[in-house]
Design an enzyme around this catalytic site. Structure first.
Site, PDB file in Angstrom:
ATOM      1  N   THR A  72      34.897  43.395  40.973  1.00 59.03           N
ATOM      2  CA  THR A  72      34.815  42.731  40.957  1.00 59.03           C
ATOM      3  C   THR A  72      33.044  41.900  40.890  1.00 59.03           C
ATOM      4  O   THR A  72      32.680  41.614  40.299  1.00 59.03           O
ATOM      5  CB  THR A  72      35.223  41.501  41.730  1.00 59.03           C
ATOM      6  OG1 THR A  72      36.227  41.474  41.372  1.00 59.03           O
ATOM      7  CG2 THR A  72      34.979  39.347  42.107  1.00 59.03           C
ATOM      8  N   ASN A  93      32.720  46.488  45.533  1.00 55.27           N
ATOM      9  CA  ASN A  93      32.533  45.371  46.380  1.00 55.27           C
ATOM     10  C   ASN A  93      32.601  45.643  47.632  1.00 55.27           C
ATOM     11  O   ASN A  93      31.891  45.077  48.287  1.00 55.27           O
ATOM     12  CB  ASN A  93      34.485  44.911  46.366  1.00 55.27           C
ATOM     13  CG  ASN A  93      35.616  44.930  45.009  1.00 55.27           C
ATOM     14  OD1 ASN A  93      33.550  44.239  44.135  1.00 55.27           O
ATOM     15  ND2 ASN A  93      36.041  44.585  44.556  1.00 55.27           N
ATOM     16  N   LYS A 155      35.681  33.471  45.968  1.00 55.46           N
ATOM     17  CA  LYS A 155      35.334  34.532  46.812  1.00 55.46           C
ATOM     18  C   LYS A 155      33.700  34.486  46.437  1.00 55.46           C
ATOM     19  O   LYS A 155      33.285  33.838  45.571  1.00 55.46           O
ATOM     20  CB  LYS A 155      35.775  35.917  45.835  1.00 55.46           C
ATOM     21  CG  LYS A 155      36.680  36.186  44.930  1.00 55.46           C
ATOM     22  CD  LYS A 155      37.171  37.976  44.340  1.00 55.46           C
ATOM     23  CE  LYS A 155      38.743  37.200  44.348  1.00 55.46           C
ATOM     24  NZ  LYS A 155      38.481  39.211  43.320  1.00 55.46           N
ATOM     25  N   ASP A 156      32.750  34.851  47.558  1.00 53.67           N
ATOM     26  CA  ASP A 156      32.038  34.840  47.871  1.00 53.67           C
ATOM     27  C   ASP A 156      31.441  35.446  47.073  1.00 53.67           C
ATOM     28  O   ASP A 156      29.889  35.088  46.015  1.00 53.67           O
ATOM     29  CB  ASP A 156      31.518  35.131  49.530  1.00 53.67           C
ATOM     30  CG  ASP A 156      32.139  36.524  49.203  1.00 53.67           C
ATOM     31  OD1 ASP A 156      32.346  37.951  48.570  1.00 53.67           O
ATOM     32  OD2 ASP A 156      33.022  36.601  51.019  1.00 53.67           O
ATOM     33  N   ARG A 157      31.238  36.770  46.919  1.00 55.11           N
ATOM     34  CA  ARG A 157      30.925  37.369  45.589  1.00 55.11           C
ATOM     35  C   ARG A 157      30.674  36.730  44.144  1.00 55.11           C
ATOM     36  O   ARG A 157      29.737  37.179  43.297  1.00 55.11           O
ATOM     37  CB  ARG A 157      31.304  39.125  45.474  1.00 55.11           C
ATOM     38  CG  ARG A 157      32.681  39.352  45.262  1.00 55.11           C
ATOM     39  CD  ARG A 157      33.451  40.736  45.032  1.00 55.11           C
ATOM     40  NE  ARG A 157      34.540  41.139  45.723  1.00 55.11           N
ATOM     41  CZ  ARG A 157      35.919  40.737  46.229  1.00 55.11           C
ATOM     42  NH1 ARG A 157      35.016  40.494  47.318  1.00 55.11           N
ATOM     43  NH2 ARG A 157      36.811  40.867  45.616  1.00 55.11           N
ATOM     44  N   ASP A 297      42.988  36.866  39.571  1.00 59.35           N
ATOM     45  CA  ASP A 297      43.017  37.752  40.599  1.00 59.35           C
ATOM     46  C   ASP A 297      43.854  38.494  41.334  1.00 59.35           C
ATOM     47  O   ASP A 297      44.464  39.822  41.451  1.00 59.35           O
ATOM     48  CB  ASP A 297      41.307  38.074  40.441  1.00 59.35           C
ATOM     49  CG  ASP A 297      41.334  39.891  41.236  1.00 59.35           C
ATOM     50  OD1 ASP A 297      41.442  40.744  40.589  1.00 59.35           O
ATOM     51  OD2 ASP A 297      41.058  40.438  42.522  1.00 59.35           O
ATOM     52  N   HIS A 301      46.364  41.134  41.315  1.00 57.09           N
ATOM     53  CA  HIS A 301      46.570  42.059  42.009  1.00 57.09           C
ATOM     54  C   HIS A 301      48.474  42.263  42.470  1.00 57.09           C
ATOM     55  O   HIS A 301      48.997  43.342  43.255  1.00 57.09           O
ATOM     56  CB  HIS A 301      45.659  41.547  43.435  1.00 57.09           C
ATOM     57  CG  HIS A 301      44.558  42.589  42.877  1.00 57.09           C
ATOM     58  ND1 HIS A 301      44.675  44.144  42.593  1.00 57.09           N
ATOM     59  CD2 HIS A 301      43.481  42.061  42.642  1.00 57.09           C
ATOM     60  CE1 HIS A 301      43.940  44.099  42.271  1.00 57.09           C
ATOM     61  NE2 HIS A 301      42.404  43.078  42.629  1.00 57.09           N
ATOM     62  N   ASP A 344      35.427  39.808  34.356  1.00 53.30           N
ATOM     63  CA  ASP A 344      34.412  40.657  35.242  1.00 53.30           C
ATOM     64  C   ASP A 344      35.398  42.493  35.162  1.00 53.30           C
ATOM     65  O   ASP A 344      34.336  43.145  35.368  1.00 53.30           O
ATOM     66  CB  ASP A 344      34.143  40.033  37.004  1.00 53.30           C
ATOM     67  CG  ASP A 344      36.064  40.287  37.532  1.00 53.30           C
ATOM     68  OD1 ASP A 344      37.274  40.532  36.771  1.00 53.30           O
ATOM     69  OD2 ASP A 344      36.371  40.432  38.361  1.00 53.30           O
ATOM     70  N   HIS A 477      42.727  47.871  39.229  1.00 48.54           N
ATOM     71  CA  HIS A 477      41.294  48.326  38.122  1.00 48.54           C
ATOM     72  C   HIS A 477      40.422  49.017  38.679  1.00 48.54           C
ATOM     73  O   HIS A 477      40.512  49.675  39.894  1.00 48.54           O
ATOM     74  CB  HIS A 477      41.035  47.129  37.624  1.00 48.54           C
ATOM     75  CG  HIS A 477      40.308  45.780  38.263  1.00 48.54           C
ATOM     76  ND1 HIS A 477      39.131  45.897  38.968  1.00 48.54           N
ATOM     77  CD2 HIS A 477      41.466  44.658  39.513  1.00 48.54           C
ATOM     78  CE1 HIS A 477      39.092  44.464  40.257  1.00 48.54           C
ATOM     79  NE2 HIS A 477      40.444  43.976  40.465  1.00 48.54           N
TER      80      HIS A 477
END
Length: 537
Positions: A72, A93, A155-157, A297, A301, A344, A477
């Site tokens: 990601t 990550n 998500k923060d990222r 995501d 998962h 992503d 992934h």
């Protein structure tokens, strides 16, 4: 009179310059979206979501990532910098740091504070680890910092990396149920964000529960509702519809919305509120909003790519996108915004599912891999020389090797030989192999583009196609294989011609293409390969 005429002239000039760009740019990333989801679920999509983008914009059906690991954080960074991890430095990550002996998270920043009480650790984030500029950074500079850039995600990222170094704001979801940010962006959370949080809209979605959007008989593209390849969000019950989210919420709290389609709905609600309250697309200079849908995501998962849960999630996301497009039409104007949608990374088939259908692959528990490497080291050298194994990288204890008077090159070769003898390993490369790559090895070229010698390990491992380092259920992934690298790319809106391309393209072309569309400088790390099809209006 002359001053009035001159003023009108300047206004007209500025307006003409503004018309060279859209009023608002929207970048959408759908986390873990496989390109084939556009085709597999096509017949069940509405006419106003994905189909609208495909029919009235430009679709790239052979867009690919060109590096590993396909995770990601590197994915979002690569989309917006037009560079790969070897350049932008986001090599995972999180990743092991030799100097500290600890892992570093991609957006960790101990120098900043959260702006929402009760979410201290979740808010200590910034883009400081990103080593290249983004198209959003260049956009900010091109507008002399007048055009706003705001990043949003569960998500923060997914919020921080696309928004870049110069963003006005990035907001991400906390396990408390609030959208939060850090002091990197400001001293105080905007009042409108605090108001949105106070509404606790996540509770409205949780109270709905999660049942199938359509009759079960319509989900012919998926496996049976209850199958052995799915994980669970309710540990006490099998993974079947309907899901009593209220009951799960009592145990898991507001975080549960991440692993439901409603995480996407909540983010879309927040995106529309952002546009309204920040007056995006309403000024002389354009603005840029990045939106990353993360629930796809989490659900992928957990349940895997052949589950009814993932199909239902995409059917619901289609309606969410349709709702968002309608909102943009009404508030910004149908021809005034430029939008792109991509992913992503994609995801692998569950290997146990493949094995049950007579394809001899399986899952590989990473803990077992580590145990095997450590046992080899102890048997060969009498000590454990492995510092860390993560992101397919082996970090060896160089100081211990030296203290034992061992030849480091021979040590690396011995570990390489051990790993190559594992049945599921395809290739093993040393740091020297990677840095001396000539480009002739297709697999090595992916590692080269994802490898930073100051941050990566001493050896990098590639598994054979179809094998997966993960649990027995769900999916993950990270590899250079097409099932992880092939993602959608749809351009839509302002100055975008209608069309389709099946030519193989790479994800690092998105940022420089946007740069040309917006008439701004390329991000500083990009190779500057552009997608000419969308530039030929």
């Amino acid at each position: 009179m002359k001053k009035i005429v001159l003023g009108l002239f300047l206004i007209l000039v500025c307006s003409a310059q503004a018309q060279q760009r859209p009023k608002l740019v929207i970048g959408i990333v759908v986390d873990q979206m496989k390109a084939e989801y556009l085709d597999r679920f096509y017949d069940d999509y509405s006419s106003n979501g994905f189909k609208r983008l495909m029919a009235n914009g430009f679709s790239f059906y052979n867009m690919n990532y060109n590096y590993v690991p396909t995770y990601t954080a590197p994915g979002h960074a690569s989309i917006y910098t037009g560079a790969t991890p070897a350049t932008h430095g986001i090599i995972g990550n999180d990743w092991y740091v030799r100097e500290t002996g600890k892992n570093k998270y991609c957006t960790d920043d101990a120098s900043v504070k959260t702006l929402v009480a009760g979410s201290e650790k979740e808010g200590m984030m910034s883009p400081k680890n990103l080593q290249a500029t983004t198209v959003t950074d260049e956009f900010r500079m091109a507008t002399n910092f007048r055009g706003k850039v705001i990043g949003l995600s569960i998500k923060d990222r997914g919020a921080i990396l696309p928004a870049g170094h110069f963003a006005n704001w990035a907001f991400w979801y906390s396990k408390s149920g609030n959208f939060i940010s850090s002091s990197f962006y400001g001293d105080k959370l905007p009042d409108w964000v605090a108001q949105f949080n106070a509404e606790k809209r996540y509770l409205e979605y949780i109270q709905k529960g999660w049942d199938l959007l359509k009759p079960a008989a319509d989900y012919t593209e998926s496996l049976a509702d209850d199958n052995p390849y799915e994980g669970r969000i309710d540990k006490s019950k099998p993974p079947v519809f309907p899901y009593d989210l209220n009951a799960i919420y009592k145990e898991a709290g507001a975080d549960i919305i991440r692993t439901t389609p409603y995480g996407n709905d909540l983010l879309a609600d927040f995106a529309m509120r952002t546009i309204e309250k920040e007056n995006l697309g309403k000024n002389l200079d354009p603005d840029f909003l990045t939106v990353s849908f993360s629930s796809t995501d989490y659900i992928g998962h957990t349940f895997g790519p052949r589950s009814m849960e993932i199909q239902d999630t995409y059917l619901r996301l289609d309606l969410t996108i349709a709702r968002f497009l309608d909102y943009l039409d009404k508030t910004i104007g149908k021809d005034n915004y430029l939008l792109f949608l991509t992913a992503d990374h994609a995801a692998a088939e569950n290997p146990i599912f493949l094995k049950d259908h007579k394809y001899e692959v399986t899952n590989i528990p990473s803990k077992e891999t580590v145990k095997g490497i450590e046992a080899f080291s102890l048997a060969t050298y009498g000590v454990n020389l492995l510092l860390n194994y993560s992101n397919f990288n082996l970090y060896l204890d160089r100081a211990l090797v030296q203290s034992k008077n061992l030849d480091f090159d021979k040590v690396k070769q011995s570990f390489k030989t051990y790993l190559m003898n594992l049945s599921y390993v395809k290739r093993v490369y040393t740091q020297e192999d990677v840095l001396n790559s000539s480009g002739g090895d297709y697999l090595l070229s992916y590692i080269f583009k994802g490898y930073d010698p100051k941050q990566n390990g001493d050896l990098v491992v590639l598994h054979k196609t179809g094998f997966m380092e993960y649990n027995e259920t769900g999916t993950t992934h990270g590899t250079p294989n097409s099932y992880d690298t092939n993602v959608p790319l749809l351009f839509y809106g302002w100055n975008i011609p209608k069309g389709v391309s099946y030519q193989k393209e790479y994800i690092t072309s998105i940022a420089p293409t946007l740069s040309k569309l917006l008439k701004i400088t390329f991000p500083n790390g990009t190779e500057a390969q552009v997608l000419e099809e969308v530039l030929k209006k």
